[in-house]
Motif scaffolding. Structure first.
Motif, PDB file in Angstrom:
ATOM      1  N   PRO A   1     -10.954  -1.464   1.115  1.00 35.60           N
ATOM      2  CA  PRO A   1     -11.827  -0.780   0.156  1.00 35.60           C
ATOM      3  C   PRO A   1     -11.351   0.649  -0.129  1.00 35.60           C
ATOM      4  CG  PRO A   1     -13.126  -1.913   1.820  1.00 35.60           C
ATOM      5  CD  PRO A   1     -11.710  -1.960   2.289  1.00 35.60           C
ATOM      6  N   GLY A   2     -10.887   1.339   0.913  1.00 36.32           N
ATOM      7  CA  GLY A   2     -10.356   2.686   0.756  1.00 36.32           C
ATOM      8  C   GLY A   2      -8.835   2.653   0.718  1.00 36.32           C
ATOM      9  N   ARG A   3      -8.262   3.190  -0.367  1.00 32.75           N
ATOM     10  CA  ARG A   3      -6.814   3.082  -0.554  1.00 32.75           C
ATOM     11  C   ARG A   3      -6.255   4.407  -1.068  1.00 32.75           C
ATOM     12  NH1 ARG A   3      -6.073  -2.212  -4.321  1.00 32.75           N
ATOM     13  NH2 ARG A   3      -6.708  -0.734  -5.945  1.00 32.75           N
TER      14      ARG A   3
ATOM     15  N   TRP B   1       3.486  11.635  -1.729  1.00 33.16           N
ATOM     16  CA  TRP B   1       3.343  10.339  -2.381  1.00 33.16           C
ATOM     17  C   TRP B   1       3.085   9.254  -1.348  1.00 33.16           C
ATOM     18  CZ3 TRP B   1       5.983   5.808  -1.652  1.00 33.16           C
ATOM     19  CH2 TRP B   1       5.559   4.755  -2.483  1.00 33.16           C
ATOM     20  N   GLU B   2       1.909   8.666  -1.448  1.00 34.67           N
ATOM     21  CA  GLU B   2       1.552   7.447  -0.713  1.00 34.67           C
ATOM     22  C   GLU B   2       0.628   6.667  -1.630  1.00 34.67           C
ATOM     23  OE1 GLU B   2      -0.199   8.527   3.017  1.00 34.67           O
ATOM     24  OE2 GLU B   2       1.717   9.045   3.948  1.00 34.67           O
ATOM     25  N   CYS B   3       1.077   5.522  -2.086  1.00 30.97           N
ATOM     26  CA  CYS B   3       0.274   4.720  -3.006  1.00 30.97           C
ATOM     27  C   CYS B   3       0.484   3.249  -2.689  1.00 30.97           C
ATOM     28  CB  CYS B   3       0.656   5.005  -4.458  1.00 30.97           C
ATOM     29  SG  CYS B   3      -0.365   4.122  -5.669  1.00 30.97           S
TER      30      CYS B   3
ATOM     31  N   SER C   1      -1.553   7.235  -6.246  1.00 29.34           N
ATOM     32  CA  SER C   1      -0.815   8.341  -6.838  1.00 29.34           C
ATOM     33  C   SER C   1      -1.773   9.269  -7.574  1.00 29.34           C
ATOM     34  CB  SER C   1       0.253   7.811  -7.808  1.00 29.34           C
ATOM     35  OG  SER C   1       1.368   7.294  -7.114  1.00 29.34           O
ATOM     36  N   PRO C   2      -1.441  10.565  -7.654  1.00 31.30           N
ATOM     37  CA  PRO C   2      -2.349  11.519  -8.301  1.00 31.30           C
ATOM     38  C   PRO C   2      -2.725  11.094  -9.710  1.00 31.30           C
ATOM     39  CG  PRO C   2      -0.644  12.692  -7.123  1.00 31.30           C
ATOM     40  CD  PRO C   2      -0.275  11.233  -7.072  1.00 31.30           C
ATOM     41  N   GLY C   3      -4.021  11.112  -9.970  1.00 35.02           N
ATOM     42  CA  GLY C   3      -4.554  10.720 -11.264  1.00 35.02           C
ATOM     43  C   GLY C   3      -4.974   9.274 -11.351  1.00 35.02           C
ATOM     44  N   ASP C   4      -4.554   8.447 -10.384  1.00 33.21           N
ATOM     45  CA  ASP C   4      -4.904   7.028 -10.405  1.00 33.21           C
ATOM     46  C   ASP C   4      -6.116   6.707  -9.541  1.00 33.21           C
ATOM     47  OD1 ASP C   4      -2.706   6.678 -12.011  1.00 33.21           O
ATOM     48  OD2 ASP C   4      -1.424   5.820 -10.448  1.00 33.21           O
ATOM     49  N   GLY C   5      -6.591   7.679  -8.782  1.00 31.31           N
ATOM     50  CA  GLY C   5      -7.716   7.448  -7.884  1.00 31.31           C
ATOM     51  C   GLY C   5      -8.983   8.124  -8.369  1.00 31.31           C
TER      52      GLY C   5
ATOM     53  N   ASP D   1      -3.998  11.311  -3.957  1.00 30.90           N
ATOM     54  CA  ASP D   1      -5.228  10.731  -4.477  1.00 30.90           C
ATOM     55  C   ASP D   1      -5.670   9.557  -3.597  1.00 30.90           C
ATOM     56  OD1 ASP D   1      -7.369  10.428  -6.211  1.00 30.90           O
ATOM     57  OD2 ASP D   1      -6.112  10.430  -8.015  1.00 30.90           O
ATOM     58  N   ALA D   2      -6.908   9.149  -3.779  1.00 34.65           N
ATOM     59  CA  ALA D   2      -7.456   8.009  -3.051  1.00 34.65           C
ATOM     60  C   ALA D   2      -8.632   7.451  -3.830  1.00 34.65           C
ATOM     61  CB  ALA D   2      -7.899   8.414  -1.643  1.00 34.65           C
ATOM     62  N   GLU D   3      -9.039   6.246  -3.446  1.00 32.64           N
ATOM     63  CA  GLU D   3     -10.209   5.622  -4.046  1.00 32.64           C
ATOM     64  C   GLU D   3     -10.936   4.817  -2.979  1.00 32.64           C
ATOM     65  OE1 GLU D   3      -8.729   3.080  -7.110  1.00 32.64           O
ATOM     66  OE2 GLU D   3      -7.718   1.705  -5.723  1.00 32.64           O
ATOM     67  N   PHE D   4     -12.241   4.683  -3.154  1.00 31.34           N
ATOM     68  CA  PHE D   4     -13.028   3.809  -2.285  1.00 31.34           C
ATOM     69  C   PHE D   4     -13.825   2.856  -3.165  1.00 31.34           C
ATOM     70  CE2 PHE D   4     -16.436   2.280   0.366  1.00 31.34           C
ATOM     71  CZ  PHE D   4     -15.781   2.032   1.563  1.00 31.34           C
ATOM     72  N   ASN D   5     -13.519   1.576  -3.040  1.00 34.31           N
ATOM     73  CA  ASN D   5     -14.181   0.534  -3.824  1.00 34.31           C
ATOM     74  C   ASN D   5     -15.050  -0.293  -2.881  1.00 34.31           C
ATOM     75  OD1 ASN D   5     -12.627   1.147  -6.277  1.00 34.31           O
ATOM     76  ND2 ASN D   5     -10.893   0.335  -5.127  1.00 34.31           N
ATOM     77  N   PRO D   6     -16.379  -0.090  -2.903  1.00 30.32           N
ATOM     78  CA  PRO D   6     -17.255  -0.775  -1.947  1.00 30.32           C
ATOM     79  C   PRO D   6     -17.051  -2.285  -1.950  1.00 30.32           C
ATOM     80  CG  PRO D   6     -18.474   0.906  -3.135  1.00 30.32           C
ATOM     81  CD  PRO D   6     -17.134   0.802  -3.805  1.00 30.32           C
ATOM     82  N   SER D   7     -17.071  -2.850  -0.775  1.00 30.31           N
ATOM     83  CA  SER D   7     -16.815  -4.271  -0.594  1.00 30.31           C
ATOM     84  C   SER D   7     -17.928  -4.886   0.241  1.00 30.31           C
ATOM     85  CB  SER D   7     -15.464  -4.466   0.117  1.00 30.31           C
ATOM     86  OG  SER D   7     -15.341  -5.765   0.643  1.00 30.31           O
TER      87      SER D   7
END
Length: 354
Positions: free
Chosen positions: A268-270, A301-303, A273-277, A246-252
């Protein structure tokens, strides 16, 4: 349609010098205890898995399979991410990647590349000996230092880089073809093959090689702001391996997709774990089921936040719950009626011709 296989787990991120993560049998018992059905095995650590032995000894392969089978596991794929990286290394990265190779060739770029190629050849034989259908790797990179060019874009430079990359990989692809195994490149920033355009360019230069395939990891696509669901529509026929990450991008206001040289937790991009992004895994698993994806769903797994063993435990359940057990029957079959041609013509009000 085919039901996707899983869950599998990529062991590379968990290996350490402490039990149970310091040998294959104890790692296998740990993974099986979490609910995994298979493992993706790294091949750069002989005390975990000896690639040379696997390439040359059916007895050793049988021993490995027995070790895993004793706890209900099998191998989903072997991985040569480290060795594949060394097929193509731009001089700017010589020191950074030197540690991926044995000491004897570490500081000799030509010998290092030859070692990497011979190692991939071993991986083809080992995969065949183990009865595997797919193999995971990286492409390496010659053009990556120029991905956001200044001075402006040099088309000749990029053309030469991709021609050389395909030249280096063609003998390896041919060896995998002889072994009957698909070679799956993980599309990853830092590699010359990092999106659909770069993979397509490489694929064309290999002559649309029948063993040139993709390891699909949506986390790298989300962080590039790609349509990772549409990517499956475009490239499903070439997807033969799948990392669930999983991944997420939170604009900064201060940083963007390049991360500002910050540690992962501050970017901003991280990776998560699956389900957390933010990745739509229900959409991904649905599309892979729709297109008869033939392989495994493998946790990588990379978190930046969650502890690894927690991520592994939760990941097994996450994957199992997302696998779609495909139906053998159309849900409308109960009301299907007759499907012969004469009945169809009658429904249309047409008379049969003599």
């Amino acid at each position: 349609m085919k039901t996707l296989q899983g869950p599998s787990i990529f062991l590379s991120q968990f290996i350490s010098d402490r039990p149970p993560f310091n040998q294959l049998d104890t790692m296998a018992a740990w993974a099986a205890g979490l609910g995994y059905k298979a493992v993706q095995l790294p091949t750069h650590l002989p005390h975990i898995f000896d690639l040379a032995k696997a390439a040359n000894s059916l007895d050793y392969c049988a021993q490995v399979c027995e070790t895993l089978g004793n706890v209900g596991l099998q191998i989903s794929e072997l991985s040569t991410h480290f060795q594949g990286q060394l097929i193509a290394v731009h001089p700017a990265y010589d020191q950074a990647f030197a540690g991926f190779a044995p000491e004897a060739v570490r500081h000799d770029p030509v010998a290092r590349q030859q070692w990497a190629e011979s190692t991939l050849m071993l991986a083809a034989r080992a995969s065949r000996n183990l009865g595997l259908k797919a193999h995971a790797t990286f492409s390496g990179s010659l053009a990556w230092p120029f991905f956001y060019p200044w001075p402006p874009h040099n088309p000749v430079l990029v053309d030469e880089a991709f021609r050389e990359l395909s030249r280096r990989w063609l003998p390896v692809l041919n060896r995998f073809d002889e072994a009957g195994v698909d070679l799956c490149f993980e599309l990853h920033p830092g590699e010359d093959l990092h999106d659909g355009v770069t993979f397509g360019r490489f694929l064309e230069l290999t002559g649309e090689h029948p063993r040139c395939h993709i390891l699909y990891d949506p986390s790298h696509m989300l962080l590039q702001h790609m349509d990772y669901l549409g990517f499956i529509d475009c490239w499903h026929s070439r997807i033969r391996a799948f990392h669930v990450k999983d991944a997420e991008f939170n604009p900064s206001a201060n940083s963007g997709v390049y991360g500002g040289y910050q540690p992962w937790v501050d970017r901003p991009g991280r990776f998560r774990s699956p389900g957390d992004g933010q990745i739509d895994f229900k959409g991904i698993f649905s599309k892979l089921a729709r297109y008869d994806y033939p392989g495994w769903a493998t946790l990588e797994w990379e978190c930046c936040l969650k502890e690894g063993q927690t991520g592994a435990r939760e990941g097994a359940k996450f994957i199992a719950e997302h696998i779609i057990r495909v139906s053998e029957h159309n849900f409308e079959d109960y009301a299907g009626g007759q499907h012969d041609r004469e009945a169809a013509r009658a429904l249309l009000g047409l008379t049969s011709r003599g």
